[in-house]
Write a protein that holds these residues in place. Sequence first.
Motif, mmCIF file in Angstrom:
data_model
loop_
_atom_site.group_PDB
_atom_site.id
_atom_site.type_symbol
_atom_site.label_atom_id
_atom_site.label_comp_id
_atom_site.label_asym_id
_atom_site.label_seq_id
_atom_site.Cartn_x
_atom_site.Cartn_y
_atom_site.Cartn_z
ATOM 1 N N GLY A 127 11.972 14.572 -5.709
ATOM 2 C CA GLY A 127 11.329 14.106 -4.476
ATOM 3 C C GLY A 127 11.527 15.140 -3.382
ATOM 4 O O GLY A 127 12.278 16.105 -3.556
ATOM 5 N N ALA A 128 10.844 14.919 -2.283
ATOM 6 C CA ALA A 128 10.916 15.862 -1.164
ATOM 7 C C ALA A 128 12.283 15.755 -0.469
ATOM 8 O O ALA A 128 13.081 14.865 -0.769
ATOM 9 C CB ALA A 128 9.797 15.550 -0.168
ATOM 10 N N SER A 129 12.509 16.672 0.471
ATOM 11 C CA SER A 129 13.785 16.705 1.199
ATOM 12 C C SER A 129 14.061 15.389 1.914
ATOM 13 O O SER A 129 13.153 14.813 2.523
ATOM 14 C CB SER A 129 13.741 17.781 2.281
ATOM 15 N N PHE B 136 10.928 9.316 -9.296
ATOM 16 C CA PHE B 136 10.314 10.141 -8.259
ATOM 17 C C PHE B 136 10.389 9.333 -6.964
ATOM 18 O O PHE B 136 9.898 8.215 -6.892
ATOM 19 C CB PHE B 136 8.860 10.461 -8.610
ATOM 20 N N LEU B 137 11.069 9.904 -5.966
ATOM 21 C CA LEU B 137 11.302 9.174 -4.716
ATOM 22 C C LEU B 137 10.312 9.581 -3.630
ATOM 23 O O LEU B 137 10.055 10.772 -3.432
ATOM 24 C CB LEU B 137 12.704 9.478 -4.189
ATOM 25 N N GLU B 138 9.815 8.585 -2.929
ATOM 26 C CA GLU B 138 8.848 8.857 -1.863
ATOM 27 C C GLU B 138 9.292 8.238 -0.540
ATOM 28 O O GLU B 138 9.879 7.149 -0.530
ATOM 29 C CB GLU B 138 7.483 8.259 -2.227
ATOM 30 N N ALA B 139 9.001 8.931 0.555
ATOM 31 C CA ALA B 139 9.180 8.377 1.911
ATOM 32 C C ALA B 139 8.401 9.272 2.863
ATOM 33 O O ALA B 139 8.203 10.467 2.573
ATOM 34 C CB ALA B 139 10.657 8.354 2.306
ATOM 35 N N SER C 11 9.983 3.891 -3.695
ATOM 36 C CA SER C 11 9.838 4.247 -2.287
ATOM 37 C C SER C 11 11.141 3.957 -1.558
ATOM 38 O O SER C 11 11.689 2.855 -1.667
ATOM 39 C CB SER C 11 8.704 3.441 -1.655
ATOM 40 N N SER C 12 11.618 4.950 -0.826
ATOM 41 C CA SER C 12 12.837 4.720 -0.037
ATOM 42 C C SER C 12 12.458 4.494 1.423
ATOM 43 O O SER C 12 13.307 4.528 2.307
ATOM 44 C CB SER C 12 13.799 5.907 -0.170
ATOM 45 N N GLN C 13 11.168 4.264 1.655
ATOM 46 C CA GLN C 13 10.653 4.141 3.025
ATOM 47 C C GLN C 13 11.371 3.044 3.818
ATOM 48 O O GLN C 13 11.880 3.286 4.886
ATOM 49 C CB GLN C 13 9.149 3.842 2.942
ATOM 50 N N GLU C 14 11.384 1.849 3.233
ATOM 51 C CA GLU C 14 11.981 0.744 3.974
ATOM 52 C C GLU C 14 13.210 0.172 3.289
ATOM 53 O O GLU C 14 13.941 -0.621 3.861
ATOM 54 C CB GLU C 14 10.943 -0.374 4.165
#
Length: 223
Positions: free
Chosen positions: A10-12, A144-147, A201-204
Amino acid sequence: MKDFIITIDGASSSGKSTLAKGLAKHFGFKHIDSGAMYRALTQYAMELQLLGEDCYKIKELISLLPTIKIDFNSDDFVMLNGKVIEGKIRSLEVAKYVSIIAKESIFRKFMVDRQRELGERGNVVMDGRDIGSVVFPKAEIKFFLEASIDVRTARRFTELKEKGDVVSYKEVYDNLAKRDEIDSTRLDSPLVKPTNAIVLSSQESTSENLLAKAIDEIEKKRS
Ligand code: C5P
């Protein structure tokens, strides 16, 4: 449970390291933070004044590769030539240059070879950008992590402030945006969602919820 490898890409500041640490603790695995390996090499090059503002002595750094050994100690802190250098590598200064080093194939090959050695016996959680796609494409469990960039910036900004680094929100945002661009457009092993990766998703989510979700996915896959 049979030995296996968990990859997290995933991104930074998408929450990879926190999730990796939680999974490593839960399963009794070793955590290999592959970003720390690129950061360690970058920090080393900066210390030797081979890298910095208007300075990019790539040939000299390449010639030093055979003398460089990257490892992790028993607490999963990265070591370069036997010395733990964890604190400094997380600075914004190192973050400014790390993606420039990481886009070069010669440094990637050096890291990927070492990552495969470190992970070959299994029981490892490895996080990064190309772990499920290139380093261990056959790993049994891939995440795969997204935020969003705003959530990631806020997270990174808080971390740096808590460490006492003097940085502005904008500097952190710009650094993440720049690294996102370099990491996802480079020719060698760009950041992609690996085939068969489970997207989280680690968004929330709180880190506890994310960990619980990941453990649930692993148990489903392995039952
Ligand atoms: O994960 P972290 O933000 O610490 O990674 C620092 C940098 O190292 C990334 O921005 C990327 O340029 C590079 N990296 C990479 N491949 C990996 C891990 C990190 O290119 N597997």
